[in-house]
Design a protein around this motif. Structure first.
Motif, PDB file in Angstrom:
ATOM      1  N   MET A 287       8.869   1.488   0.327  1.00 13.22           N
ATOM      2  CA  MET A 287       7.913   1.460   1.422  1.00 13.22           C
ATOM      3  C   MET A 287       7.371   2.879   1.628  1.00 13.22           C
ATOM      4  O   MET A 287       8.114   3.837   1.658  1.00 13.22           O
ATOM      5  N   TYR A 288       6.077   2.997   1.756  1.00 12.93           N
ATOM      6  CA  TYR A 288       5.404   4.275   1.973  1.00 12.93           C
ATOM      7  C   TYR A 288       4.857   4.295   3.391  1.00 12.93           C
ATOM      8  O   TYR A 288       4.354   3.293   3.893  1.00 12.93           O
TER       9      TYR A 288
ATOM     10  N   TYR B 174      -1.360  -6.226  -1.419  1.00 14.78           N
ATOM     11  CA  TYR B 174      -0.304  -5.665  -0.582  1.00 14.78           C
ATOM     12  C   TYR B 174      -0.631  -5.850   0.895  1.00 14.78           C
ATOM     13  O   TYR B 174      -1.792  -5.826   1.286  1.00 14.78           O
ATOM     14  N   ASP B 175       0.417  -5.988   1.698  1.00 12.17           N
ATOM     15  CA  ASP B 175       0.251  -5.938   3.143  1.00 12.17           C
ATOM     16  C   ASP B 175       0.142  -4.470   3.538  1.00 12.17           C
ATOM     17  O   ASP B 175       0.812  -3.607   2.954  1.00 12.17           O
ATOM     18  N   VAL B 176      -0.698  -4.191   4.519  1.00  8.07           N
ATOM     19  CA  VAL B 176      -0.874  -2.825   5.023  1.00  8.07           C
ATOM     20  C   VAL B 176      -0.781  -2.906   6.538  1.00  8.07           C
ATOM     21  O   VAL B 176      -1.439  -3.734   7.159  1.00  8.07           O
TER      22      VAL B 176
ATOM     23  N   ARG C 177       1.523   1.985   6.844  1.00 12.40           N
ATOM     24  CA  ARG C 177       2.718   1.656   6.062  1.00 12.40           C
ATOM     25  C   ARG C 177       2.401   0.519   5.095  1.00 12.40           C
ATOM     26  O   ARG C 177       1.725  -0.443   5.453  1.00 12.40           O
ATOM     27  N   SER C 178       2.917   0.647   3.869  1.00  9.29           N
ATOM     28  CA  SER C 178       2.713  -0.383   2.854  1.00  9.29           C
ATOM     29  C   SER C 178       3.654  -0.127   1.683  1.00  9.29           C
ATOM     30  O   SER C 178       4.199   0.975   1.538  1.00  9.29           O
TER      31      SER C 178
ATOM     32  N   ARG D 159       0.024   4.064  -4.001  1.00  9.70           N
ATOM     33  CA  ARG D 159      -1.066   5.042  -3.941  1.00  9.70           C
ATOM     34  C   ARG D 159      -1.695   5.092  -2.543  1.00  9.70           C
ATOM     35  O   ARG D 159      -2.873   5.407  -2.381  1.00  9.70           O
ATOM     36  N   LEU D 160      -0.912   4.811  -1.543  1.00  9.14           N
ATOM     37  CA  LEU D 160      -1.383   4.765  -0.158  1.00  9.14           C
ATOM     38  C   LEU D 160      -2.046   6.081   0.261  1.00  9.14           C
ATOM     39  O   LEU D 160      -3.085   6.081   0.906  1.00  9.14           O
TER      40      LEU D 160
END
Length: 75
Positions: free
Chosen positions: A1-2, A27-29, A60-61, A65-66
């Protein structure tokens, strides 16, 4: 998790932020604060709520590459 601390100042920022979050299709963000409050970053209403109600804002995701996507909002 980022997880990255971000700043969202204007209505234009809200719209741009949601567009960027929506571009991460698989992805969920989430937008969250330090008190475990969380909203979808792909929701215009959610991001507007977070901008007004959260003292500190984080994106958060699981997307690795957030930081590249939200670079202009990073603090």
């Amino acid at each position: 998790m980022y997880r990255i601390k971000v700043r969202i100042d204007t209505q234009s920022d809200v719209i741009k932020f949601v567009q960027l979050a929506e571009s991460i299709e698989d992805y969920d963000v989430y937008l969250e604060d330090n008190n475990e409050h969380c909203v979808s970053a792909k929701s215009l209403l959610g991001v507007m709520y977070g901008k007004v109600e959260f003292n500190e804002i984080f994106v958060r995701s699981d997307y690795s590459r957030l930081g590249n996507i939200f670079r202009e909002f990073m603090i």
